[in-house]
Design an enzyme around this catalytic site. Structure first.
Site, PDB file in Angstrom:
ATOM      1  N   GLU A 158       5.670  -3.323   1.251  1.00  0.00           N
ATOM      2  CA  GLU A 158       5.887  -2.957  -0.153  1.00  0.00           C
ATOM      3  C   GLU A 158       5.048  -1.725  -0.396  1.00  0.00           C
ATOM      4  O   GLU A 158       3.826  -1.771  -0.337  1.00  0.00           O
ATOM      5  CB  GLU A 158       5.487  -4.103  -1.083  1.00  0.00           C
ATOM      6  CG  GLU A 158       6.032  -3.947  -2.502  1.00  0.00           C
ATOM      7  CD  GLU A 158       5.256  -2.945  -3.341  1.00  0.00           C
ATOM      8  OE1 GLU A 158       5.888  -1.992  -3.861  1.00  0.00           O
ATOM      9  OE2 GLU A 158       4.036  -3.090  -3.472  1.00  0.00           O
ATOM     10  N   CYS A 200       2.133   1.083  -8.264  1.00  0.00           N
ATOM     11  CA  CYS A 200       3.225   1.658  -7.476  1.00  0.00           C
ATOM     12  C   CYS A 200       4.491   1.819  -8.303  1.00  0.00           C
ATOM     13  O   CYS A 200       5.340   2.652  -7.986  1.00  0.00           O
ATOM     14  CB  CYS A 200       3.494   0.814  -6.233  1.00  0.00           C
ATOM     15  SG  CYS A 200       3.839  -0.917  -6.576  1.00  0.00           S
ATOM     16  N   GLY A 257       0.821  -1.200   0.000  1.00  0.00           N
ATOM     17  CA  GLY A 257       0.000   0.000   0.000  1.00  0.00           C
ATOM     18  C   GLY A 257       0.854   1.249   0.000  1.00  0.00           C
ATOM     19  O   GLY A 257       2.024   1.230  -0.409  1.00  0.00           O
ATOM     20  N   SER A 258       0.287   2.334   0.482  1.00  0.00           N
ATOM     21  CA  SER A 258       0.960   3.626   0.430  1.00  0.00           C
ATOM     22  C   SER A 258       2.089   3.711   1.451  1.00  0.00           C
ATOM     23  O   SER A 258       2.071   3.035   2.489  1.00  0.00           O
ATOM     24  CB  SER A 258      -0.043   4.755   0.700  1.00  0.00           C
ATOM     25  OG  SER A 258      -0.429   4.765   2.068  1.00  0.00           O
ATOM     26  N   SER A 259       3.049   4.579   1.153  1.00  0.00           N
ATOM     27  CA  SER A 259       4.154   4.775   2.092  1.00  0.00           C
ATOM     28  C   SER A 259       3.671   5.408   3.389  1.00  0.00           C
ATOM     29  O   SER A 259       4.195   5.108   4.465  1.00  0.00           O
ATOM     30  CB  SER A 259       5.236   5.647   1.447  1.00  0.00           C
ATOM     31  OG  SER A 259       5.852   4.963   0.384  1.00  0.00           O
ATOM     32  N   THR A 260       2.663   6.263   3.308  1.00  0.00           N
ATOM     33  CA  THR A 260       2.131   6.897   4.518  1.00  0.00           C
ATOM     34  C   THR A 260       1.630   5.846   5.501  1.00  0.00           C
ATOM     35  O   THR A 260       1.979   5.857   6.687  1.00  0.00           O
ATOM     36  CB  THR A 260       0.997   7.865   4.156  1.00  0.00           C
ATOM     37  OG1 THR A 260       1.505   8.887   3.299  1.00  0.00           O
ATOM     38  CG2 THR A 260       0.418   8.504   5.408  1.00  0.00           C
ATOM     39  N   THR A 261       0.827   4.914   5.003  1.00  0.00           N
ATOM     40  CA  THR A 261       0.319   3.851   5.874  1.00  0.00           C
ATOM     41  C   THR A 261       1.433   2.915   6.295  1.00  0.00           C
ATOM     42  O   THR A 261       1.492   2.481   7.459  1.00  0.00           O
ATOM     43  CB  THR A 261      -0.791   3.068   5.155  1.00  0.00           C
ATOM     44  OG1 THR A 261      -1.837   3.963   4.777  1.00  0.00           O
ATOM     45  CG2 THR A 261      -1.360   1.985   6.061  1.00  0.00           C
ATOM     46  N   GLY A 262       2.324   2.585   5.376  1.00  0.00           N
ATOM     47  CA  GLY A 262       3.431   1.691   5.702  1.00  0.00           C
ATOM     48  C   GLY A 262       4.324   2.246   6.797  1.00  0.00           C
ATOM     49  O   GLY A 262       4.736   1.510   7.709  1.00  0.00           O
TER      50      GLY A 262
END
Length: 492
Positions: free
Chosen positions: A243, A277, A220-225
């Site tokens: 990822e 992505c 998913g998104s880098s923000t959530t990661g």
């Protein structure tokens, strides 16, 4: 019935929510989120199911996973329609996603044996054996852009390795997640081996905060990661595979066959409405007449890309984005770039109010200072012009992300240099950035993640290695270490 916990479908106790087809606005799913208590129940069910599932012979687990693949094949048309209607992607692309899910199974079985099977080495006085053991209960967080294929790349190898799973799809694709889990149910998974919890951020935080999970697999998104990474900080006993996104550069150094280069660029930047992505976000083009001609042709061809509904005929190259809000966000990103001094080469247009239909946009960012290093998840392509290949590499690496990078050039020497200097997990030469092989690693470095999900390399983080020194008998060595004295006859 929104949730599947311990082999039973049940309603959620959390807030109700729904999902629309992002183009025709018809409701395709409605239900309730799992509350924190139900998330805990799902984890407890997975924990209870783990010992017996892990003890099953691999062949028995494999048989169930292969039955799932057969059900995917039999249900391909239906699942294609579910994914297409929920995500907005065209029928041809949704069908390709289901095919990728099917193919993932055979590759994952092979990867299990090659990468995490047993290996034996003979020793003079016994043997050394490498085995792999499942972690236990794994949480899997799925993204919305490939709601079947990408979670599948975690779930299949996790189950083959003997783990049990609690799966939370994106709240933007609940129907796709439910449809896939129903196929697992038909395949004969024992109760509790795979559990489904629906919901948004609150459900996700409840799942990632469960003390009894042994790991978390996220795409998913880098923000959530990054949020998940902080949440699991200080828990080294848990495997965390992330990822995430990218701000990916595509270097156009020598566009000799202009139409071929334009085709590759469109495949890299605008496929899936720019919602991959690995999509090219930054197009680096050498200054000069050849670069000018390429950009002119790119704009001409790209302006013919008119998105339409997932089931439109003739089939479009582009569908809608995942939601109207997503389309508005990309359009706003274009406006912000123009306000900062970018030159619009192709204006992105919102085609129909209330829908997610957005045409591609191309903006020249060469003279814009202090560009924010963020992923714009949609069909918006920034252009930077450069003079030397050294400058191109510096521009390519000017990001905290490190997912994909590409070069268009006939010169192998330049690609070899890029391989040495690029900071990216995927580096392609005269191939789209969005191309991937299931037998190759998929993932990046930096803010793009820490593991490689999907099939071949996912086996690595779905099991941990156990080393053994083994001998069927035990005898006193003929030669003892210094300081040890076993005199004959003293033992009683």
């Amino acid at each position: 019935m929104s949730l599947w916990i311990n082999g039973e479908w049940r309603p959620g106790r959390g807030p109700g929510f729904s999902k629309q087809d992002p183009v025709n606005l018809k409701v395709v799913w409605q239900g309730e989120a799992a509350d924190a208590g139900q998330v805990a129940e799902a984890v407890a069910a997975a924990r209870q199911a783990f010992p017996s599932w892990a003890r099953l012979p691999f062949a028995a687990r494999q048989a169930i996973v292969e039955k799932f693949a057969a059900l995917l094949e039999a249900s391909k048309a239906e699942l294609t329609a579910v994914i297409g209607a929920e995500t907005g992607k065209p029928r041809w692309e949704a069908a390709g996603e289901v095919t990728a899910m099917i193919n993932k199974v055979a590759i994952s079985v092979k990867a299990y044996h090659v990468r995490t099977g047993e290996q034996h080495s003979d020793l003079p006085d016994g043997a050394a054996t490498l085995r792999h053991r499942p972690h236990g209960v794994l949480a899997v967080f799925g993204p919305y852009n490939f709601p079947g294929h990408l979670p599948n790349g975690h779930i299949v190898p996790a189950l083959l390795a003997g783990n049990t799973v609690v799966f939370k799809p994106s709240e933007l694709t609940p129907r796709s997640g439910e449809a896939v889990v129903k196929l697992w149910q038909q395949a004969g998974l024992p109760a509790g081996v795979l559990n489904l919890v629906q919901g948004g951020r609150e459900t996700g935080e409840a799942l990632s905060g469960q003390a009894d999970i042994d790991g978390l697999l996220f795409t998913g998104s880098s923000t959530t990661g990054f949020h998940l990474h902080r949440q699991l900080a200080g828990q080294p006993q848990k495997i965390l595979a992330l990822e995430m996104g990218g701000n990916n550069p595509l270097i156009v150094d020598d566009p000799r066959d202009v139409d071929a280069v334009v085709h590759l660029t469109i495949q890299s930047a605008f496929i899936t409405a720019g919602q991959r992505c690995t999509c090219a976000r930054r197009l680096l083009v050498r200054r000069g007449e050849a670069g000018d001609a390429f950009l002119s042709r790119l704009v001409t061809v790209s302006q013919r890309l008119i998105p339409a509904a997932w089931d439109a005929e003739p089939q479009p190259f582009l569908g809608g984005l995942i939601s109207e809000q997503a389309a508005q966000k990309v359009h706003q990103a274009w406006l912000q770039r123009v306000a900062a001094g970018a030159v619009t080469l192709l204006e992105p247009r919102l085609l129909q109010a209330g829908t997610s239909l957005l045409t591609p946009g191309i903006v020249d960012m060469s003279d814009v200072a202090n560009v924010e290093d963020e992923e714009v998840f949609g069909p918006l392509l920034g252009v930077w012009r450069y003079d030397t290949f050294e400058e191109a590499i510096a521009l390519a690496n000017a990001t905290r992300f490190g997912l994909s990078c590409g070069l268009i050039s006939p010169e192998r020497e330049k690609f070899d240099r890029l391989l040495l200097e690029a900071r990216a997990g995927i580096v392609n030469w005269n191939k789209p950035l969005t191309g991937a092989a299931s037998t190759a690693p998929f993932g990046g470095t930096g803010a793009s993640g820490n593991h490689r999900p999907g099939a071949w390399y996912a086996a690595d983080y779905c099991a941990w290695p156990m080393a053994s020194l083994e001998s069927p008998t035990l005898t006193l060595p003929a030669s003892l270490s210094p300081g040890l004295d076993f005199l004959a006859g003293e033992a009683s």
